[in-house]
Scaffold this active site. Structure first.
Site, PDB file in Angstrom:
ATOM      1  N   LYS A  42     -36.950 -24.352 -23.278  1.00 24.02           N
ATOM      2  CA  LYS A  42     -36.822 -25.612 -22.535  1.00 24.02           C
ATOM      3  C   LYS A  42     -36.693 -26.792 -23.505  1.00 24.02           C
ATOM      4  CE  LYS A  42     -41.828 -25.650 -22.322  1.00 24.02           C
ATOM      5  NZ  LYS A  42     -42.939 -24.957 -21.688  1.00 24.02           N
ATOM      6  N   ARG A 140     -51.423 -26.929 -11.928  1.00 26.10           N
ATOM      7  CA  ARG A 140     -50.098 -27.551 -11.967  1.00 26.10           C
ATOM      8  C   ARG A 140     -49.194 -26.730 -11.051  1.00 26.10           C
ATOM      9  NH1 ARG A 140     -46.993 -28.097 -17.714  1.00 26.10           N
ATOM     10  NH2 ARG A 140     -46.828 -25.865 -17.320  1.00 26.10           N
ATOM     11  N   TYR A 270     -43.679 -55.602 -39.811  1.00 25.17           N
ATOM     12  CA  TYR A 270     -44.059 -56.390 -38.630  1.00 25.17           C
ATOM     13  C   TYR A 270     -45.565 -56.480 -38.472  1.00 25.17           C
ATOM     14  CZ  TYR A 270     -39.246 -55.945 -36.918  1.00 25.17           C
ATOM     15  OH  TYR A 270     -37.898 -55.998 -36.769  1.00 25.17           O
ATOM     16  N   MET A 318     -37.868 -49.638 -36.115  1.00 26.87           N
ATOM     17  CA  MET A 318     -36.878 -48.821 -35.411  1.00 26.87           C
ATOM     18  C   MET A 318     -35.992 -48.018 -36.373  1.00 26.87           C
ATOM     19  SD  MET A 318     -33.985 -49.916 -32.629  1.00 26.87           S
ATOM     20  CE  MET A 318     -35.102 -50.616 -31.434  1.00 26.87           C
TER      21      MET A 318
HETATM   22  C1  LIG Z   1     -43.628 -24.061 -22.385  1.00 23.76           C
HETATM   23  C2  LIG Z   1     -44.154 -22.875 -21.694  1.00 23.76           C
HETATM   24  C3  LIG Z   1     -44.415 -21.691 -22.399  1.00 23.76           C
HETATM   25  C4  LIG Z   1     -44.304 -21.573 -23.901  1.00 23.76           C
HETATM   26  O1  LIG Z   1     -45.471 -22.102 -24.495  1.00 23.76           O
HETATM   27  P1  LIG Z   1     -45.684 -22.104 -26.075  1.00 23.76           P
HETATM   28  O2  LIG Z   1     -47.067 -22.573 -26.222  1.00 23.76           O
HETATM   29  O3  LIG Z   1     -44.698 -23.048 -26.663  1.00 23.76           O
HETATM   30  O4  LIG Z   1     -45.481 -20.694 -26.532  1.00 23.76           O
HETATM   31  C5  LIG Z   1     -44.795 -20.581 -21.672  1.00 23.76           C
HETATM   32  N1  LIG Z   1     -44.927 -20.647 -20.313  1.00 23.76           N
HETATM   33  C6  LIG Z   1     -44.714 -21.775 -19.619  1.00 23.76           C
HETATM   34  C7  LIG Z   1     -44.902 -21.770 -18.138  1.00 23.76           C
HETATM   35  C8  LIG Z   1     -44.323 -22.925 -20.276  1.00 23.76           C
HETATM   36  O5  LIG Z   1     -44.121 -24.049 -19.581  1.00 23.76           O
END
Ligand SMILES: *Cc1c(COP(=O)(O)O)cnc(C)c1O
Length: 382
Positions: A42, A140, A270, A318
Site C-alpha cells: 500500500k 478499526r 527562520y 522548505m
Molecule cells: C499495513 C498492514 C500490514 C503490514 O504491516 P507491516 O507492519 O508493515 O508489516 C499488514 N496488515 C494490514 C491490515 C495492514 O494494514
C-alpha cells in the site's frame, strides 16, 4: 520522471531492488513451507514506488499482494494477471464494481458490504471474492470478533459473494506479545464458531512484520502479510526478527548547495531558534521539508557528509537545511549528504532518522515527497 532526466539529482531516494528480492527470499525461508507470502504494498509500496517494487516482488515469488484501495489494486493489475490482490481498506459504494473489473478481492467487515457486493455480483452474474475481516482488538476495520458468526451467515446466504479467506490485524504486535496472543485466540475462537467453515479452502492470516516474531506457525494459519520487513526495516529496535538478516532497501540523499563561514553568535534559519556557539563552517543542503525532511528534525537530526555526522542547525525549511561542517575538512558544493543510508562506512538508519521527528519508519517512508525521484538500483549484496 521529469522531462529533463539528464539534469543532476539534488535530492533523491535510492531503491535497491536486489536487496528487496533477497529480503523476500530470506523471510520466506524463515517461515514454514506451506505459508503463503502476502506482500503489503500500500501507499506506493511504502514510498518505494509501486510498479518497480511489485514487479520485483512478483519475480521474487510473492504469492499475493495487499493494498489499501481499488486504485492501488488497479495499478497492480496493470502489471499482470494471475496474482491475487486483496484490498485491505473499505470500499466506497461507487468502487464496488471495480472489484470485478480488476478481479480483486475485498475485505468485508459489515453486513452492508455483503449486501452491496451481492447486488453487484448478481447484476454481473459473477461472484465477488472476499476475505472476512475480524476485529480482535484493533477497533478499526473488521467485524467485532464476538459478532463474527452473524456476518458469516450473511456471507453464506449471498450466492454472489465467495469467501476465500479470513484475517485479523494486531494492534501491538511489536510491544505486547500477551495481547497479541489474546488477539490470535479471539480470532480462532471466532472462526471455530462459524459452522461449516472449511479452513482448508481459506487463506487464514494474521501476522504482519512484527507479528512474525511471536507466530507459532499454528494451524490453521497459512499466510502472513509482510510490509515493513521486506524493505529491510525492523518494526522495533532489538527485534527478534534481527535474526532474519534483511537489508535496507531505501536510502535518502541530497547534496551540498553552498559552504560558508559564519561567526559565533549568528542565529540560524527562520525563527532564530539556534545560535552558533563558535565560529563555524556551515553547509546548506539542497533539501528540506518539501522533499520529506520533517520540520520536526530542526536542530535535532544529523546527516552524513564525507562519512562524518553533521548536525542540523536551526529550522528545516522548505527547500534547504543548514548543517554544521566545522569539523569536516574540505566540504564542497556538490558533496553528497546522506539523510538515510550508508556513506563511507557510516550509517543512519531509517529508525534513527524517524526518531529525530518522533515518527516511525512507516510514516517517514510515506513522507518522502513527489519532488524526490526514486532511483532504482541492483546491488550484488555480500
Ligand atoms: C499495513 C498492514 C500490514 C503490514 O504491516 P507491516 O507492519 O508493515 O508489516 C499488514 N496488515 C494490514 C491490515 C495492514 O494494514
Amino acid at each position: 520522471m521529469p522531462s529533463a532526466p539528464q539534469l543532476p539529482l539534488r535530492c533523491w531516494a535510492e531503491i535497491d531492488l536486489a536487496a528487496l528480492e533477497r529480503n523476500l527470499r530470506l523471510i520466506r525461508a524463515s517461515l514454514p513451507a506451506h505459508i503463503k507470502y502476502v506482500a503489503v504494498v500500500k501507499a506506493d509500496a511504502y514510498g518505494h514506488g509501486l510498479h518497480q517494487t511489485v514487479a520485483r516482488l512478483m519475480h521474487a515469488g510473492a504469492d499475493l499482494f495487499a493494498v489499501a484501495n481499488v486504485t492501488e489494486a488497479a495499478a497492480i493489475r496493470e502489471l499482470g494477471p494471475g496474482w491475487p490482490v486483496l484490498v485491505l481498506g473499505p470500499l466506497l459504494p461507487e468502487e464496488d464494481k471495480f472489484l470485478l473489473e480488476y478481479d480483486v478481492t475485498a475485505a468485508v467487515s459489515t453486513a452492508e458490504e455483503v449486501a452491496r457486493f451481492e447486488a453487484v455480483g448478481r447484476a454481473a452474474g459473477r461472484a465477488i471474492a472476499v476475505h472476512l475481516k475480524i476485529d480482535t482488538g484493533m477497533g478499526r476495520l473488521g467485524v467485532w470478533h464476538e459478532y463474527t458468526r452473524e456476518l458469516y451467515e450473511q456471507i453464506r446466504l449471498a450466492p454472489h459473494v465467495r469467501l476465500d479467506g479470513a484475517f485479523t490485524h494486531f494492534s501491538s504486535a511489536d510491544e505486547d506479545p500477551v495481547f497479541t496472543d489474546e488477539q490470535r485466540r479471539r480470532f480462532l475462537t471466532a472462526l471455530r464458531g462459524c459452522p461449516g467453515l472449511d479452513f482448508s479452502r481459506l487463506l487464514i492470516h494474521a501476522d504482519n512484520s512484527a507479528g512474525l516474531e511471536t507466530a507459532h506457525g499454528e494451524q490453521p494459519f497459512n499466510a502472513v502479510r509482510v510490509g515493513l520487513l521486506q524493505f529491510g526495516i525492523l518494526p522495533h529496535p532489538n527485534s527478534m526478527l534481527a535474526r532474519v538478516h534483511t537489508e535496507p532497501v531505501f536510502s535518502f540523499r541530497t547534496r551540498v548547495g553552498i559552504v560558508k563561514r559564519l561567526p559565533a553568535g549568528t542565529d540560524i534559519s527562520y525563527g532564530r531558534t539556534q545560535t552558533l556557539q563558535r565560529d563555524s563552517v556551515v553547509a546548506v543542503l539542497c533539501a528540506g521539508y518539501g522533499d520529506g525532511i520533517p520540520r520536526a528534525c530542526s536542530s535535532r537530526a544529523q546527516v552524513l557528509i564525507r562519512g562524518r555526522r553533521c548536525s542540523v542547525l536551526g529550522r528545516v525549511t522548505m527547500d534547504q537545511t543548514v548543517v554544521d561542517v566545522t569539523d569536516v575538512p574540505a566540504v564542497q558544493c556538490g558533496d553528497e549528504a546522506t539523510l538515510v543510508g550508508r556513506q563511507d562506512g557510516a550509517v543512519i538508519s531509517i529508525a534513527e532518522f524517524s526518531n529525530w521527528s518522533d515518527s516511525i519508519p512507516w510514516e517517514t517512508l510515506c513522507s518522502v515527497t513527489k519532488r524526490v525521484p526514486r532511483i532504482y538500483q541492483t546491488s550484488l549484496g555480500l
